[in-house]
Write a protein that holds these residues in place. Structure first.
Motif, short mmCIF file in Angstrom:
data_model
loop_
_atom_site.label_atom_id
_atom_site.label_comp_id
_atom_site.label_asym_id
_atom_site.label_seq_id
_atom_site.Cartn_x
_atom_site.Cartn_y
_atom_site.Cartn_z
N ASN A 173 -40.36 -17.15 -89.30
CA ASN A 173 -40.58 -16.10 -88.30
C ASN A 173 -41.96 -16.24 -87.69
OD1 ASN A 173 -38.08 -14.78 -88.71
ND2 ASN A 173 -38.90 -13.71 -90.49
N ILE A 223 -44.78 -14.40 -85.60
CA ILE A 223 -45.11 -12.98 -85.46
C ILE A 223 -46.03 -12.77 -84.26
CG2 ILE A 223 -46.09 -10.97 -86.64
CD1 ILE A 223 -45.54 -12.57 -89.29
N GLU A 273 -45.00 -4.90 -83.99
CA GLU A 273 -44.90 -6.29 -84.43
C GLU A 273 -43.52 -6.84 -84.10
OE1 GLU A 273 -46.73 -7.79 -88.32
OE2 GLU A 273 -44.59 -7.73 -88.80
N LYS A 298 -40.88 -10.28 -84.34
CA LYS A 298 -40.64 -11.53 -85.05
C LYS A 298 -39.59 -12.34 -84.32
CE LYS A 298 -41.72 -9.71 -89.65
NZ LYS A 298 -41.21 -9.50 -91.03
N TRP A 338 -47.23 -16.85 -88.75
CA TRP A 338 -45.85 -17.12 -89.13
C TRP A 338 -45.64 -16.80 -90.60
CZ3 TRP A 338 -44.76 -20.83 -92.90
CH2 TRP A 338 -45.84 -21.64 -93.26
N GLU A 363 -39.34 -16.78 -94.17
CA GLU A 363 -38.48 -15.72 -94.69
C GLU A 363 -37.49 -16.22 -95.73
OE1 GLU A 363 -34.86 -13.00 -92.98
OE2 GLU A 363 -36.68 -13.09 -91.75
#
Length: 200
Positions: free
Chosen positions: A80, A82, A91, A93, A123, A126
């Motif tokens: 992700n 950001i 924020e 993503k 970044w 995830e």
């Protein structure tokens, strides 16, 4: 170019000498399903002596491959990027997927960190998991150049240019359209008023 996942089904000889039908997954870069099938068939002729068939094809979400000379497995990483929305401060993503060659999951995580070291954006990883991909077949640099030259010739043809003009003309004034395709830079068609001043 896009990355296609192709399933190859064939009769494999096991360590005990028994024969078993198996389906293995391979990644190739190509412009179409037809080209992907042709490419993986040509590549697999070198490794499989008997008959085999391409039983599945799909376009993957991988945006980039992270290769290494000392890895025999392939891992899928969801990364992700950001950003902060200037107006709301919220924020945001945006997810990208990477295919990483490595020995194990720790090695894959290390390779990803090394690869992302030069990134200017924030970044986070995830998810990271092992895939069933057996191997990846990419065009060589020269083959890639030849493909790009062929694509330029196609795009320069009058018929394609007319079709592109019709598409651009069909976009209403005041709209901005982004066209995305895996393996290519995004194309932006901006018909919002005043964008000429912003670009100056």
């Amino acid at each position: 170019m896009r990355f296609f996942e192709c399933g190859i089904r064939y009769e494999k000889t096991l360590e005990n000498g028994m024969q078993k039908k198996v389906t293995e997954l391979y990644i190739v870069d190509a412009l179409s399903f037809t080209e992907a099938e042709k490419r993986v068939t040509e590549e697999m002729k070198c490794f499989i002596s008997g008959e085999f068939e391409v039983v599945s094809e799909k376009i993957t979400k991988y945006s980039e491959l992270v290769e290494t000379s000392d890895g025999d497995k392939w891992y899928k990483a969801k990364v992700n990027f950001i950003t902060i929305d200037e107006k709301s401060g919220a924020e945001k993503k945006q997810a990208f997927f990477y295919l990483i060659q490595a020995n194990d999951i720790d090695h894959a995580r290390k390779r990803l960190n090394e690869y992302m070291k030069g990134s200017m954006a924030d970044w986070e990883c995830e998810a990271l998991q092992e895939t069933k991909v057996m191997d990846v077949f990419l065009y060589s640099t020269e083959e890639q150049k030849d493909k790009e030259e062929d694509l330029k010739k196609i795009c320069a043809s009058p018929g394609i240019q007319k079709a592109a003009k019709r598409f651009v003309d069909s976009i209403p004034d005041g709209q901005k359209v982004t066209i995305s395709s895996s393996g290519f830079k995004d194309a932006v068609i901006d018909k919002t008023h005043g964008h000429e001043k912003d670009d100056a």
